[in-house]
Design a protein around this motif. Structure first.
Motif, PDB file in Angstrom:
ATOM      1  N   GLU A 581       0.832  -1.208   0.000  1.00  0.00           N
ATOM      2  CA  GLU A 581       0.000   0.000   0.000  1.00  0.00           C
ATOM      3  C   GLU A 581       0.867   1.260   0.000  1.00  0.00           C
ATOM      4  O   GLU A 581       0.557   2.249  -0.674  1.00  0.00           O
ATOM      5  N   ARG A 582       1.964   1.199   0.722  1.00  0.00           N
ATOM      6  CA  ARG A 582       2.853   2.363   0.760  1.00  0.00           C
ATOM      7  C   ARG A 582       3.476   2.620  -0.606  1.00  0.00           C
ATOM      8  O   ARG A 582       3.579   3.760  -1.055  1.00  0.00           O
ATOM      9  N   THR A 636      -7.742  -4.990  13.560  1.00  0.00           N
ATOM     10  CA  THR A 636      -6.796  -4.230  12.739  1.00  0.00           C
ATOM     11  C   THR A 636      -7.210  -4.263  11.268  1.00  0.00           C
ATOM     12  O   THR A 636      -7.095  -3.249  10.549  1.00  0.00           O
ATOM     13  N   THR A 637      -7.685  -5.414  10.827  1.00  0.00           N
ATOM     14  CA  THR A 637      -8.143  -5.533   9.439  1.00  0.00           C
ATOM     15  C   THR A 637      -9.319  -4.606   9.175  1.00  0.00           C
ATOM     16  O   THR A 637      -9.378  -3.913   8.150  1.00  0.00           O
ATOM     17  N   LEU A 638     -10.300  -4.570  10.103  1.00  0.00           N
ATOM     18  CA  LEU A 638     -11.460  -3.694   9.922  1.00  0.00           C
ATOM     19  C   LEU A 638     -11.056  -2.225   9.976  1.00  0.00           C
ATOM     20  O   LEU A 638     -11.677  -1.375   9.318  1.00  0.00           O
ATOM     21  N   GLU A 639     -10.025  -1.939  10.737  1.00  0.00           N
ATOM     22  CA  GLU A 639      -9.582  -0.544  10.852  1.00  0.00           C
ATOM     23  C   GLU A 639      -8.992  -0.030   9.538  1.00  0.00           C
ATOM     24  O   GLU A 639      -9.209   1.133   9.167  1.00  0.00           O
ATOM     25  N   HIS A 640      -8.239  -0.878   8.856  1.00  0.00           N
ATOM     26  CA  HIS A 640      -7.466  -0.413   7.706  1.00  0.00           C
ATOM     27  C   HIS A 640      -8.081  -0.769   6.354  1.00  0.00           C
ATOM     28  O   HIS A 640      -7.577  -0.315   5.321  1.00  0.00           O
ATOM     29  N   ASP A 644     -15.347  -1.460   0.091  1.00  0.00           N
ATOM     30  CA  ASP A 644     -15.276  -1.093  -1.325  1.00  0.00           C
ATOM     31  C   ASP A 644     -13.971  -1.559  -1.969  1.00  0.00           C
ATOM     32  O   ASP A 644     -13.952  -1.945  -3.143  1.00  0.00           O
ATOM     33  N   ASP A 645     -12.888  -1.535  -1.198  1.00  0.00           N
ATOM     34  CA  ASP A 645     -11.581  -1.916  -1.737  1.00  0.00           C
ATOM     35  C   ASP A 645     -11.288  -3.400  -1.563  1.00  0.00           C
ATOM     36  O   ASP A 645     -10.684  -4.022  -2.436  1.00  0.00           O
TER      37      ASP A 645
END
Length: 867
Positions: A581-582, A636-640, A644-645
């Protein structure tokens, strides 16, 4: 006043009120878990089709210098001119030593020895007869013997022979001529018969004559009966000499039979085979040469000259090897088929397998291979040749078979020719050799890559899968993975097989029952943690095994380091995901050695599926709900991630949280962080993804059993969203939304919210629309209305006149068994509906109907008088 029964109903607890004092049995817990918890489906990892036919594909972990080549040159000089014939390994039985008493010195040897009568063996007669039959059949088809004789200058060869001496008569038959007693004596004393023979086809054999015979035996001089002749013979010769002569006669008879058969084979060779060989050497038209090869193969088969025992085999092979240099694929296939039928070995076997492999690399040659039945020849190599001696030949043989297995046109033929059984027998041999030697023998790993890739192609057929199960193939394949743990290509191929096989129930059950597979899969994950194409399949397999098997869930969970291994893999790919992602945000290009983001996400999707499936088991689910690391990674998964993606990942993560939130245990991390989870789910509720909304509502259905979550729902106006969902056409969404509203109505202060947005009317409409087809949903609606109508004095004031009248019509009709269950369903579905109608809907609906009827006035209100 209320009747006694109505008073009892008033004392009943509200539905869905949390009960702490009354413990549940294991059966009740499992039953509730089956209804409230869900397994997750996902797609099997995609395996792209390789563009080129090679021994090892582009994704292979083998470096070019550490693997056999797929491209090579092959010429006639590559073959050995003389192929070794097999050495007989038959053990001869020892001779029996019989002690013989010394003869009397006065005994005189009678020089008159009898002519022994050789025994007639029917087997020998049939063998010679069949050889002659082949000869005469060949002659009848146009291959006639030449009628010329050798020139006078050429030396004639002689044969000294006596065909047969007829015993029991005074007539003796010598060389086909019947002689009288005196003439026979003269013949025996004179020189042997001189016979000339045309040596154009074979060498003339020589046979011994009886040198000591000077006169006919005494039993030929008389016409006495058989007993008298026997006694005279015994007086003429002693028993020892007679036995030696009989043995000698038998050996001569055997030699004569063999020579007769050889003579016929020689004639067949010269009349049938040699002309074809001359044609092969002179003909230049490829089609004519191919036709001659076909004719040669048929002739060799007819003359029983295939195999490795024919004496002119090397001459034949030399001719065939020369034609390899022509470089024609159709011709090379014809040649390869004959060479394999002649049972070549070692280097020549390797080269002919390479020849077929080279031709099979081109898909356009598949039809040629199929027309010439080359597959049968290749399978015969695997069936009959020694594995350890010919490992490299097996490698290229299997490479060709692998290429053909990728063509759907060969699938049925391969299965019908027992390819599955042959390959599994090969795997069994490799396993046994490895166990015996304690190490893997050279090239066995390369060979296994080809074998497992072929099996992977074959298991698309249901018949092939049944055959694999019948020979207990899955434990054998697990053993291969364990022995070749360091060979990533072998392990990846078998993982691809298992990912296909476990998609079918019977195969999934068979693998789940092999208890050693779980530790094996964990070892593979630990060893190849960053090898995406392998671990994604291992995790997918574990998801299949734990999808519908409670024993598999428990067994995997009990394996040492099972959950920590999954979590370590989760962290590894979460880091890879963050790095990718970075790079995307910085606009950098993806490094070639870096795993693409989609593949990283695919591993995370499969991992969350395994966690969700494991959580269905009560013991495992409670332990996972209390594990901060498990819950932390999910949050953590739900946070990031957004739906839609990363739709599948977010939905799977939410489903896992739903399964964990089902367990109301004291040390549950889910319960401790329920408000934070509710906040994270808000963005999923307002999305346009209906499947994501459904999963979020399900989580709220579990969490809303706590008062603080109910307050959060009302505070954030989530209840209005739940009421709106009652109008959805999707029954599961209505069911989950009704569950949340049911929990809200436990609190008296929050019952009024049902009047907002037409909640009562939507509940009644939901009952009317889905009741006859979904008695669980109808039960949930009745429970919600029951909670809402607690302590009412008038039904109309509670529900409204219209909805009250609708309920008074609907409920009696739904409680009528004949009307309620009169659907056009099959018997199984009828039984299912009847079970839920009797156990869930009927008790609640009857109570609600009684309450409404007891608090409803059927008198019309008086009109207000006009003033």
């Amino acid at each position: 006043m209320l009747s006694p029964n109505d008073k009892k109903l008033e004392k009943l607890d509200l539905f869905y009120r949390p009960s702490v004092a009354k413990p549940k049995t294991s059966a009740e817990i499992i039953s509730e878990a089956r209804n409230a918890l869900r397994t997750i489906r996902t797609q099997r990892p995609f395996t792209p089709r390789e563009d080129q036919r090679k021994l090892f594909g582009p994704a292979s972990s083998r470096t070019p210098e550490n693997r056999p080549p797929s491209s090579f040159s092959l010429h006639a000089s590559s073959f050995e001119p003389s192929d070794p014939r097999p050495i007989s390994r038959a053990r001869l039985s020892p001779l029996e030593l019989k002690l013989k008493a010394p003869t009397s010195p006065t005994t005189k040897k009678d020089p008159c020895l009898p002519f022994p009568k050789p025994p007639v063996d029917p087997v020998k007669i049939r063998r010679v007869s069949s050889a002659r039959a082949r000869f005469f059949r060949a002659a009848s088809q146009g291959a006639h013997l030449p009628d010329r004789t050798l020139p006078p200058t050429e030396r004639k060869k002689t044969v000294e022979s006596i065909e047969r001496v007829m015993m029991g008569t005074s007539m003796v038959k010598i060389n086909g001529t019947h002689l009288t007693e005196s003439n026979a004596i003269g013949c025996l004393k004179s020189h042997p018969l001189q016979l000339t023979y045309d040596g154009g086809f074979s060498e003339i054999r020589e046979q011994e004559m009886f040198k000591e015979a000077t006169s006919l035996p005494s039993y030929l001089r008389s016409r006495g009966d058989q007993g008298k002749r026997s006694s005279r013979a015994s007086s003429c010769c002693n028993s020892s000499n007679l036995s030696r002569l009989e043995t000698k006669a038998v050996s001569k008879d055997d030699l004569q039979d063999k020579n007769t058969e050889t003579e016929v084979d020689d004639i067949f060779w010269n009349t049938r085979i040699v002309p074809i060989l001359h044609e092969l050497e002179k003909e230049e038209n490829i089609e004519m040469v191919c036709a001659a090869c076909t004719q040669l193969h048929h002739a060799l088969e007819e003359g029983n000259m295939l195999g490795n025992k024919f004496k002119r085999r090397n001459i034949l092979l030399k001719t065939l090897y020369k034609l390899v240099d022509v470089g024609s694929d159709p011709l090379s296939l014809k040649l390869a088929k004959i060479i394999l039928a002649l049972k070549v070995s070692r280097k020549n076997l390797l080269n002919v397998c390479k020849l077929i492999f080279k031709i099979s690399r081109s898909e356009k040659n598949d039809s040629l291979i199929q027309n010439d039945s080359i597959l049968e020849s290749l399978l015969e190599v695997l069936r009959s040749e020694d594995l350890r001696t010919n490992t490299e030949a097996f490698l290229y043989c299997m490479g060709a078979i692998k290429f053909l297995s990728g063509n759907p046109g060969f699938l049925n033929e391969m299965i019908s020719k027992d390819t599955v059984e042959i390959l599994m027998n090969l795997i069994k041999q490799i396993n046994e050799n490895t166990k015996k030697c304690g190490t893997c023998f050279p090239n066995s790993g390369h060979l296994l890559v080809q074998v497992t890739a072929t099996l992977r192609n074959l298991i698309d057929s249901p018949l092939a899968r049944r055959k694999l199960l019948s020979v207990s193939a899955l434990p054998q394949l697990c053993s291969v993975m364990g022995q070749y743990l360091g060979d990533a290509d072998v392990c990846t191929n078998i993982a691809r097989m298992f990912s296909k096989l476990t998609s079918y129930h019977d195969c999934c059950v068979a693998l789940a029952s092999y208890s050693r597979c779980y530790a094996l899969f964990l070892n593979l994950i630990n060893k190849y943690q960053k090898k995406q194409d392998l671990v994604v399949r291992i995790v997918f397999i574990l998801g299949n095994l734990t999808a519908k098997n409670n024993q598999a869930r428990e067994q995997f969970f009990k394996e040492k380091g099972s959950i920590p291994t999954l979590l370590a893999l989760f962290r590894t790919f979460c880091k890879l995901d963050v790095h990718s992602e970075r790079r995307e945000g910085e606009g950098g290009e993806q490094p070639k050695a870096q795993t693409p983001p989609a593949q990283v996400e695919d591993v995370l999707i499969k991992l969350t599926r395994v966690l969700a499936n494991l959580a269905i088991h009560p013991g495992v689910g409670q332990a996972m709900a209390a594990d901060p690391q498990v819950v932390g990674l999910l949050l953590t998964t739900l946070e990031h991630k957004s739906v839609d993606d990363c739709e599948e990942l977010v939905i799977n993560t939410t489903a896992t949280i739903n399964n964990l939130s089902y367990y109301q245990v004291k040390n549950s991390v889910i319960q401790d962080k329920r408000l934070y989870i509710a906040e994270l789910l808000l963005k999923l509720l307002v999305s346009n993804n209906m499947e994501g909304i459904l999963e979020a509502v399900r989580v709220f259905g579990n969490l809303s059993q706590d008062r603080d979550i109910c307050d959060f729902i009302v505070q954030k106006n989530i209840h209005k969203f739940m009421i709106a969902l009652l109008g959805a056409t999707h029954q599961d969404i209505c069911f989950s939304a009704c569950g949340v509203l049911l929990n809200l109505t436990v609190d008296k202060d929050k019952r009024v919210i049902l009047k907002e947005g037409g909640g009562i009317k939507k509940l009644v409409d939901c009952l009317k629309d889905f009741g006859p087809t979904d008695w669980q949903l109808a039960c949930l609606v009745c429970k919600t209305l029951w909670n809402f109508s607690e302590n009412i004095t008038n039904a109309s004031s509670c529900f409204g006149d219209e909805d009250t009248n609708t309920l008074l019509v609907l409920l009696p009709s739904f409680l009528d068994e004949e009307l309620a269950l009169d659907g056009s369903f099959d018997q199984d579905l009828k039984n299912y509906h009847k079970l839920h109608w009797e156990t869930e809907f009927k008790p609640v609906a009857q109570q609600l109907l009684n309450r409404i009827q007891s608090r409803h006035s059927f008198l019309d209100p008086l009109p207000i008088p006009a003033f």
